[in-house]
Design an enzyme around this catalytic site. Structure first.
Site, PDB file in Angstrom:
ATOM      1  N   TRP A   1       2.385   2.864  -2.436  1.00 28.31           N
ATOM      2  CA  TRP A   1       2.072   3.853  -3.782  1.00 28.31           C
ATOM      3  C   TRP A   1       0.650   4.247  -3.355  1.00 28.31           C
ATOM      4  O   TRP A   1       0.361   5.409  -3.799  1.00 28.31           O
ATOM      5  CB  TRP A   1       1.961   3.092  -4.710  1.00 28.31           C
ATOM      6  CG  TRP A   1       3.355   2.997  -5.604  1.00 28.31           C
ATOM      7  CD1 TRP A   1       4.720   3.351  -4.647  1.00 28.31           C
ATOM      8  CD2 TRP A   1       3.898   3.045  -6.879  1.00 28.31           C
ATOM      9  NE1 TRP A   1       5.710   3.013  -5.619  1.00 28.31           N
ATOM     10  CE2 TRP A   1       5.209   3.127  -7.009  1.00 28.31           C
ATOM     11  CE3 TRP A   1       3.110   2.830  -8.074  1.00 28.31           C
ATOM     12  CZ2 TRP A   1       5.892   2.926  -8.126  1.00 28.31           C
ATOM     13  CZ3 TRP A   1       3.805   2.965  -9.253  1.00 28.31           C
ATOM     14  CH2 TRP A   1       5.299   3.028  -9.212  1.00 28.31           C
TER      15      TRP A   1
ATOM     16  N   ASP B   1       3.142  -1.079  -9.855  1.00 28.48           N
ATOM     17  CA  ASP B   1       4.691  -1.502  -8.905  1.00 28.48           C
ATOM     18  C   ASP B   1       4.777  -3.013  -8.875  1.00 28.48           C
ATOM     19  O   ASP B   1       5.529  -3.522  -7.973  1.00 28.48           O
ATOM     20  CB  ASP B   1       4.840  -0.590  -7.669  1.00 28.48           C
ATOM     21  CG  ASP B   1       6.414  -0.736  -7.430  1.00 28.48           C
ATOM     22  OD1 ASP B   1       7.130  -0.642  -8.301  1.00 28.48           O
ATOM     23  OD2 ASP B   1       6.539  -0.591  -6.231  1.00 28.48           O
TER      24      ASP B   1
ATOM     25  N   GLY C   1       0.726  -1.191   0.164  1.00 30.34           N
ATOM     26  CA  GLY C   1      -0.001  -0.151  -0.117  1.00 30.34           C
ATOM     27  C   GLY C   1       0.861   1.621   0.025  1.00 30.34           C
ATOM     28  O   GLY C   1       0.198   2.428   0.120  1.00 30.34           O
TER      29      GLY C   1
ATOM     30  N   ASP D   1      -8.632 -10.032  -8.973  1.00 25.67           N
ATOM     31  CA  ASP D   1      -7.417 -10.261 -10.091  1.00 25.67           C
ATOM     32  C   ASP D   1      -7.768  -9.419 -11.061  1.00 25.67           C
ATOM     33  O   ASP D   1      -8.839  -9.533 -11.884  1.00 25.67           O
ATOM     34  CB  ASP D   1      -7.560 -11.869 -10.364  1.00 25.67           C
ATOM     35  CG  ASP D   1      -6.266 -12.156 -11.268  1.00 25.67           C
ATOM     36  OD1 ASP D   1      -5.726 -10.970 -11.862  1.00 25.67           O
ATOM     37  OD2 ASP D   1      -6.075 -13.286 -11.721  1.00 25.67           O
TER      38      ASP D   1
ATOM     39  N   ASP E   1      -5.704  -5.713  -5.681  1.00 26.80           N
ATOM     40  CA  ASP E   1      -4.716  -6.690  -5.140  1.00 26.80           C
ATOM     41  C   ASP E   1      -5.541  -8.050  -4.651  1.00 26.80           C
ATOM     42  O   ASP E   1      -6.625  -7.903  -4.011  1.00 26.80           O
ATOM     43  CB  ASP E   1      -3.840  -6.355  -4.091  1.00 26.80           C
ATOM     44  CG  ASP E   1      -2.338  -7.106  -4.177  1.00 26.80           C
ATOM     45  OD1 ASP E   1      -2.491  -8.533  -4.194  1.00 26.80           O
ATOM     46  OD2 ASP E   1      -1.641  -6.416  -4.383  1.00 26.80           O
TER      47      ASP E   1
ATOM     48  N   LYS F   1       6.525  -0.785 -13.457  1.00 28.50           N
ATOM     49  CA  LYS F   1       7.868  -1.309 -13.025  1.00 28.50           C
ATOM     50  C   LYS F   1       8.228  -2.352 -14.235  1.00 28.50           C
ATOM     51  O   LYS F   1       7.231  -3.124 -14.665  1.00 28.50           O
ATOM     52  CB  LYS F   1       7.867  -1.976 -11.699  1.00 28.50           C
ATOM     53  CG  LYS F   1       9.230  -2.531 -11.522  1.00 28.50           C
ATOM     54  CD  LYS F   1       9.540  -2.373 -10.003  1.00 28.50           C
ATOM     55  CE  LYS F   1       8.437  -3.412  -9.356  1.00 28.50           C
ATOM     56  NZ  LYS F   1       8.954  -3.384  -7.576  1.00 28.50           N
TER      57      LYS F   1
END
Length: 228
Positions: free
Chosen positions: A78, A139, A76, A115, A99, A179
């Site tokens: 970000w 990320d 958490g 998902d 998530d 990322k």
């Protein structure tokens, strides 16, 4: 300049039965990482918060009142940063954190246990946001195997899927930050995104470890399919 006398001593982790060398080295790196210590002092859930802070300061990705999606949000860090930057804590903007893992509540953040690959995810997300997103963040990283090529391909697969999700939920002009890892195929994603975004680049915030292959791909100025 810090003197030898005042420089903090490096923490060394003792070998322990059942702990692999990779686990020992990771733990030592965490214990000696100034960003980890600073995150604890500042109340961020992860050192990754400083990466997003730096990138937002540079590129002005999060405006007050914006709609933001944080993919693979746990733990958490970000989401905490984004909530503050868009004003979600005070009722401005909307932030949905997605998530499969449980995550403690964050003021102003809607946590969606789902998902993001589920076919219903884009519609559920837009319903929570009240419309399409201005910014999609990711990320995410797959569990590391220790094999560089395998880890690169796994995270690039996640990044490509996140990019496709972003295309489904972004408003025209929106942005995507994700990322990736250096390893040979990261340029393919960059080229793919250039078809749908006005500006695409790789960026590496200073909070990323210098010895890490980690990069972020930043795509701005989303063009919906059929535009251009």
């Amino acid at each position: 300049m810090t003197s030898e006398r005042n420089r903090p001593l490096k923490v060394q982790v003792k070998a322990r039965k059942g702990r692999t060398l990779a686990q020992k080295l990771w733990l030592e790196r965490q214990l000696n990482d100034p960003y980890v210590a600073q995150a604890k002092r500042d109340g961020w859930r992860s050192r990754a918060a400083y990466k997003l802070i730096e990138l937002d300061d540079r590129f002005k990705l999060m405006k007050p009142g914006a709609r933001v999606v944080d993919l693979g949000a746990a733990p958490g860090g970000w989401s905490q940063v984004a909530a503050k930057r868009i004003g979600a804590e005070g009722g401005r903007g909307r932030l949905v954190a997605i998530d499969l893992l449980d995550m403690p509540p964050i003021p102003g953040v809607d946590i969606l246990h789902l998902d993001f690959l589920d076919h219903s995810a884009p519609d559920k997300l837009k319903a929570l946001l009240g419309g399409p997103a201005d910014l999609v963040l990711s990320d995410m990283a797959a569990n590391a195997t220790g094999h560089r090529k395998t880890d690169h391909l796994r995270i690039m697969g996640l990044a490509e899927t996140a990019a496709q999700f972003a295309r489904e939920v972004l408003v025209p002009g929106g942005a995507f930050l994700c990322k990736v890892l250096r390893g040979g195929t990261e340029g393919d994603l960059l080229n793919d995104l250039k078809r749908d975004f006005a500006k695409v680049k790789h960026v590496k915030p200073s909070a990323s470890r210098a010895d890490s292959a980690e990069l972020y791909v930043l795509a701005m100025g989303f063009r919906q399919v059929g535009e251009g």
